[in-house]
Design an enzyme around this catalytic site. Sequence first.
Site, PDB file in Angstrom:
ATOM      1  N   ASN A   8       0.861  -1.188   0.000  1.00  0.00           N
ATOM      2  CA  ASN A   8       0.000   0.000   0.000  1.00  0.00           C
ATOM      3  C   ASN A   8       0.896   1.237   0.000  1.00  0.00           C
ATOM      4  O   ASN A   8       1.511   1.548   1.012  1.00  0.00           O
ATOM      5  CB  ASN A   8      -0.892  -0.020   1.250  1.00  0.00           C
ATOM      6  CG  ASN A   8      -1.674   1.277   1.413  1.00  0.00           C
ATOM      7  OD1 ASN A   8      -1.828   2.042   0.463  1.00  0.00           O
ATOM      8  ND2 ASN A   8      -2.166   1.521   2.623  1.00  0.00           N
ATOM      9  N   LYS A  10      -0.030   4.254  -0.199  1.00  0.00           N
ATOM     10  CA  LYS A  10      -0.686   5.448   0.368  1.00  0.00           C
ATOM     11  C   LYS A  10      -0.497   6.631  -0.590  1.00  0.00           C
ATOM     12  O   LYS A  10      -0.496   6.431  -1.798  1.00  0.00           O
ATOM     13  CB  LYS A  10      -0.141   5.764   1.762  1.00  0.00           C
ATOM     14  CG  LYS A  10      -0.059   4.536   2.662  1.00  0.00           C
ATOM     15  CD  LYS A  10       0.242   4.905   4.076  1.00  0.00           C
ATOM     16  CE  LYS A  10       0.539   3.650   4.877  1.00  0.00           C
ATOM     17  NZ  LYS A  10       0.123   3.764   6.249  1.00  0.00           N
ATOM     18  N   HIS A  91      -9.546   1.295   4.908  1.00  0.00           N
ATOM     19  CA  HIS A  91      -8.267   1.479   5.611  1.00  0.00           C
ATOM     20  C   HIS A  91      -8.498   2.459   6.759  1.00  0.00           C
ATOM     21  O   HIS A  91      -9.281   3.413   6.632  1.00  0.00           O
ATOM     22  CB  HIS A  91      -7.211   2.011   4.637  1.00  0.00           C
ATOM     23  CG  HIS A  91      -5.823   1.981   5.198  1.00  0.00           C
ATOM     24  ND1 HIS A  91      -5.392   2.881   6.143  1.00  0.00           N
ATOM     25  CD2 HIS A  91      -4.786   1.143   4.966  1.00  0.00           C
ATOM     26  CE1 HIS A  91      -4.128   2.597   6.459  1.00  0.00           C
ATOM     27  NE2 HIS A  91      -3.739   1.545   5.762  1.00  0.00           N
ATOM     28  N   GLU A  93      -6.876   4.831   7.793  1.00  0.00           N
ATOM     29  CA  GLU A  93      -6.608   6.237   7.456  1.00  0.00           C
ATOM     30  C   GLU A  93      -7.823   6.853   6.749  1.00  0.00           C
ATOM     31  O   GLU A  93      -8.106   8.034   6.917  1.00  0.00           O
ATOM     32  CB  GLU A  93      -5.326   6.345   6.616  1.00  0.00           C
ATOM     33  CG  GLU A  93      -4.100   6.095   7.490  1.00  0.00           C
ATOM     34  CD  GLU A  93      -2.865   5.607   6.759  1.00  0.00           C
ATOM     35  OE1 GLU A  93      -2.844   5.607   5.517  1.00  0.00           O
ATOM     36  OE2 GLU A  93      -1.913   5.198   7.458  1.00  0.00           O
ATOM     37  N   GLU A 158      -5.524  -4.792  10.725  1.00  0.00           N
ATOM     38  CA  GLU A 158      -4.498  -3.769  10.911  1.00  0.00           C
ATOM     39  C   GLU A 158      -4.781  -2.988  12.193  1.00  0.00           C
ATOM     40  O   GLU A 158      -5.599  -2.047  12.180  1.00  0.00           O
ATOM     41  CB  GLU A 158      -4.501  -2.792   9.735  1.00  0.00           C
ATOM     42  CG  GLU A 158      -4.228  -3.439   8.399  1.00  0.00           C
ATOM     43  CD  GLU A 158      -3.598  -2.441   7.437  1.00  0.00           C
ATOM     44  OE1 GLU A 158      -2.487  -2.703   6.987  1.00  0.00           O
ATOM     45  OE2 GLU A 158      -4.222  -1.399   7.176  1.00  0.00           O
ATOM     46  N   GLY A 164       2.453   2.319  10.707  1.00  0.00           N
ATOM     47  CA  GLY A 164       3.446   3.385  10.551  1.00  0.00           C
ATOM     48  C   GLY A 164       4.184   3.749  11.819  1.00  0.00           C
ATOM     49  O   GLY A 164       4.862   4.773  11.877  1.00  0.00           O
ATOM     50  N   SER A 203       3.287  -2.136  10.391  1.00  0.00           N
ATOM     51  CA  SER A 203       4.742  -2.171  10.608  1.00  0.00           C
ATOM     52  C   SER A 203       5.375  -3.507  10.254  1.00  0.00           C
ATOM     53  O   SER A 203       6.287  -3.969  10.949  1.00  0.00           O
ATOM     54  CB  SER A 203       5.076  -1.756  12.050  1.00  0.00           C
ATOM     55  OG  SER A 203       4.665  -0.417  12.273  1.00  0.00           O
TER      56      SER A 203
HETATM   57  C1  PEP Z   1      -0.766   0.236   5.875  1.00  0.00           C
HETATM   58  O1  PEP Z   1      -0.657   1.297   5.301  1.00  0.00           O
HETATM   59  O2  PEP Z   1      -1.756  -0.476   5.654  1.00  0.00           O
HETATM   60  C2  PEP Z   1       0.281  -0.191   6.803  1.00  0.00           C
HETATM   61  C3  PEP Z   1       0.168  -1.342   7.411  1.00  0.00           C
HETATM   62  O3  PEP Z   1       1.339   0.665   6.963  1.00  0.00           O
HETATM   63  P1  PEP Z   1       2.768   0.304   7.645  1.00  0.00           P
HETATM   64  O4  PEP Z   1       3.233  -1.002   7.058  1.00  0.00           O
HETATM   65  O5  PEP Z   1       3.652   1.458   7.242  1.00  0.00           O
HETATM   66  O6  PEP Z   1       2.544   0.204   9.113  1.00  0.00           O
END
Ligand code: PEP
Length: 243
Positions: A8, A10, A91, A93, A158, A164, A203
């Site tokens: 992803n 983003k 997601h 976000e 998630e 992040g 992460s």
């Molecule tokens: C994500 O954007 O879905 C995500 C898991 O980000 P990260 O791997 O940077 O934590």
Amino acid sequence: MRQIIAGNWKMYGQLAGIAAYAEAIRNAPDHVDMLICPPFTLLDRFAAALKGSPVALGAQNCHAIPQGAHTGDISAPMLAETGATYVILGHSERRADHGETNADVRAKAEAVLAAGLTAIICVGETEAQRDAGEAEHVVRTQITHSLPENFAGVVAYEPVWAIGTGRTPTEADVTAMHAAIRAALVAQLGTNGSTINILYGGSVKPGNAASLLALPEVGGALVGGASLNPADLLAIAAAAPRG
Ligand code: PEP
């Protein structure tokens, strides 16, 4: 079950660099299904750059109806035309930045299915919800209300506080949550619920991928930051167990 490794991007990435990135990942390990979800603006170019490669493309959102007066939005049939075959929905976000509800996610998932695409529906608790002992309840509620009837697609767990941040849940917590999600999927979808890949996201890096991806009911990873580096994404894919 073959694992799915989804990158992803983003709101990162511009045209410069697409060709080199696509070249680096086009021979992804063949024991996983790999996909990249760049911003809308790069889907077309990525599709051309990945032509002939097993690496698939996904979008990060879509509208719930095929067309209409919705300035700035993109529909699922429009995404299908770019060559995308997956769409990330719900997601955290988007839930946080755009107030997307479970009902919104469900409507979008119906649109994605109708367009012949595969939805990756994201669920996960905030840190406050985990601290309050509500994590499983929150995630089960998201599953119940975000997935359409007869859903066939992918679910990504998630934890919001792991995205992040460089922090990950304990292996015991991931195992418990994935088991709870599997039980919720089977309760809701019957035997079809037992074949859905449940991705872990939050992460994931080359250094922790092998241990996370080996946990029971983990069917792959949704990778944010690390997916911007093709070598890291390939290392994560290589760490996935063979299904
Ligand atoms: C994500 O954007 O879905 C995500 C898991 O980000 P990260 O791997 O940077 O934590």
